[in-house]
Write a protein that holds these residues in place. Sequence first.
Motif, short mmCIF file in Angstrom:
data_model
loop_
_atom_site.label_atom_id
_atom_site.label_comp_id
_atom_site.label_asym_id
_atom_site.label_seq_id
_atom_site.Cartn_x
_atom_site.Cartn_y
_atom_site.Cartn_z
N ALA A 299 0.86 -1.19 0.00
CA ALA A 299 0.00 0.00 0.00
C ALA A 299 0.89 1.23 0.00
CB ALA A 299 -0.92 0.00 1.22
N HIS A 300 0.75 2.06 -1.04
CA HIS A 300 1.53 3.29 -1.16
C HIS A 300 0.59 4.47 -1.37
CE1 HIS A 300 5.64 2.06 -0.94
NE2 HIS A 300 5.59 1.26 -1.99
N GLU A 301 1.15 5.65 -1.31
CA GLU A 301 0.42 6.84 -1.72
C GLU A 301 0.24 6.78 -3.24
OE1 GLU A 301 1.90 10.22 1.42
OE2 GLU A 301 3.41 9.33 0.09
N PRO A 302 -1.01 6.76 -3.72
CA PRO A 302 -1.23 6.52 -5.16
C PRO A 302 -0.95 7.71 -6.05
CG PRO A 302 -3.31 6.84 -4.05
CD PRO A 302 -2.25 6.84 -2.97
N GLY A 303 -0.98 8.92 -5.50
CA GLY A 303 -0.76 10.09 -6.34
C GLY A 303 -1.99 10.41 -7.17
N SER A 304 -1.76 10.83 -8.41
CA SER A 304 -2.84 11.43 -9.22
C SER A 304 -3.98 10.48 -9.55
CB SER A 304 -2.25 11.99 -10.51
OG SER A 304 -1.41 13.09 -10.23
N THR A 305 -3.76 9.18 -9.50
CA THR A 305 -4.87 8.27 -9.80
C THR A 305 -5.98 8.39 -8.75
OG1 THR A 305 -3.63 6.51 -8.66
CG2 THR A 305 -3.48 6.60 -11.07
N PHE A 306 -5.66 8.96 -7.59
CA PHE A 306 -6.67 9.14 -6.54
C PHE A 306 -7.57 10.36 -6.81
CE2 PHE A 306 -8.24 9.99 -2.20
CZ PHE A 306 -8.62 8.70 -1.84
N LYS A 307 -7.18 11.17 -7.78
CA LYS A 307 -7.97 12.36 -8.09
C LYS A 307 -9.37 12.02 -8.56
CE LYS A 307 -3.90 15.14 -9.23
NZ LYS A 307 -3.04 15.66 -10.32
N LEU A 308 -9.56 10.81 -9.07
CA LEU A 308 -10.90 10.40 -9.49
C LEU A 308 -11.86 10.44 -8.31
CD1 LEU A 308 -12.84 9.19 -11.60
CD2 LEU A 308 -12.05 6.92 -10.88
#
Length: 703
Positions: A299-308
Amino acid sequence: MGIKKDIYSRITIAFAAMVIFSFAILWKIFSIQHMEGAYWRGLADSLTTRYSSIEADRGNIFSSDGHLLATSLPRFEIRFDSHAEGLSSEFFNQNVGSLSQSLANLFGDKTASDYRYELTNARNNRERYHLLKKDISYTQLIKLKEFSIFKEGQYKGGLIVKQMNTRYYPYKELANRTIGYVRKNGAKPVGLEARFDSVLSGIPGQKLEQKISGGNWMPVNDENEIDPQNGKDIITTIDVGIQDVAENALLKTLLKNNADHGCVIVMEVKTGAIKAIANLGRSRDSSYWEKYNYALGEAHEPGSTFKLASMMALLEDGYVKLSDTIDTEHGRKMYFNQTMKDAEDHGESRVTVKKCFAISSNVGVSKLVYNNYFKQPEKYLQHLRSWELDQPVGVDIPGERVPYIKNTNDKLWSRVSLPWMSVGYELNITPIRLLTFYNAVANNGVMVKPYIIQSVKEFGNTVKEYEPLVINPKICSDATLASVKQLLEDVVLEGTAHNLLNPYYSCAGKTGTAQITNDGGGYANKVYQSSFYGYFPAENPIYSVCVIVNAPSNGVYYGSAVAGPVFKEIADNIFSTNLNIHPSVEHDTTQYNPTLPIVKSGFSSDLQYLFHSLNIPFTGDDNGTWWQQTGIQQGVQLASMNETIQQGTVPDVIGMGLRDAIYLLESSGLKVVVQGTGVVKTQSLTAGTKFLKGQIISITLGS
């Protein structure tokens, strides 16, 4: 006096008798221990029996398309009871030579003389459980049972066979971490082998054994007292073809970008069935293999894919519309003592919400979330929890990590948590969890639980079937769903994933490039995680895919350049091999006369020359430059194609031969890709639609 003397005599005699008797006992003890010890110990052992456990045959693991992913192969150990009850010296001596020669021919490891010496020596030493050969195959065992002496069985021939099962994986490293293993050396079991161990292992049987000299245990009977019940088979949702493509595509990008590790998941949109799950990590010798299940366990910080998720919350609460604008401040924004940056200055400050998402502006998305939720952050967080982004999905593979999404009561919550969480930082989430969210968007808002086991079978009969499970029947409103789908499609059409645009099928998704925290916190090491989450075809999604590449180190780390090509290779392969994804072809309603030929569409003067030369009756439009056949009644009927061939639109070449099709398409300004032979059956661009000069069109030919 005489009486006293008589008493002493009797005492002396009794004492002497006792001394003699004691010496006799001591002698017997000595004799039994040192002179007859071996005999009596052997006799004692022969009276000791036990029931030993007989391992059941472990069940098989199959892919959804019937390929064998894991099975158990029997291996055998051959023992020789040289003094079996029915094995006479005469029979042994007459046949030991033939047996020795047969063993030498079968195994080729010793000469016939060596085997004869070994067997004879075992008989001379009265060995009851002599080890003759280890690890032989079933085919070798069948031949061995036909040899002299051994063909008489255990009681007359002294043949003792001990079976052991060896786990075998036909596809070697393919989905190795997902299939897993259960080892007897104390190693922690992993994968499906561990999760379904009780189903696969079956129920052990029992065999009566007798202890013989030397402490060995020998079977008493040929047959088992209780036969084992073999394990059941499990059928997975894995597709071997898709799994192979996913692993190879992932390996290519890991090697090209000198990355540390990565993973890929391919999921069926409607059901949540996992069709492929690849995990590759770099070992010390710089090779890559499946050493950890990153798709579930990391589990990592996903970055921009979390913008959804952030955009869905904003749209669902009615705070934004796609046509609204936001000032991205040329890619730099201060939140208290921290600076939020975009990957680059996109050249314009104020953009629409739709474009803000397409170009993946951290500043734009974080401002939208911060401006609307800074007084009520719990409202934003409640959306994330309602989509279960803080929960494991519970897929049937051990080792899934629990995601971490902080709340306002968390001791790590700060005044900058909200803007940073909105763009995928200050939270940890697994690839399988985030893909489940994207899959729900593709599935018209229905969130289904990912699953990897299709059924359990015994003797070919299904004893348990696993059905798709709906977690959330509607994650958002229809209006919000339509908007987020448009956002994801625009990322490919005009945003950061424009390199995935192709003329064959549509796709939608989101790129991500996130910095990975150092072991001690912070981002000083500038190690990145590249990712892409998406689905295809965009208008009727069949598969959703996530690609994660951790720590690319050749200077390129953006999600579109590192993870995007993996998605494209997988999607291209599935599209090219799955006709269900291709646009449907209209049914041919033309009526044909079997006495007249069927002709290809083509240049009218060529067709006229052909019919005149062969004296074939025909009718055609004299004004048509290009003709196509419309029927066969009294003669071949041909109609003009001029209306379907207009300047600036895609010509209709279905039914044409290759030469005419290429001439017409290329003269219109298109670049042609050809597959197959015969006449044109399909074309990738719809006839009559507008196109850009130089655009690629694919035509497929067939008979």
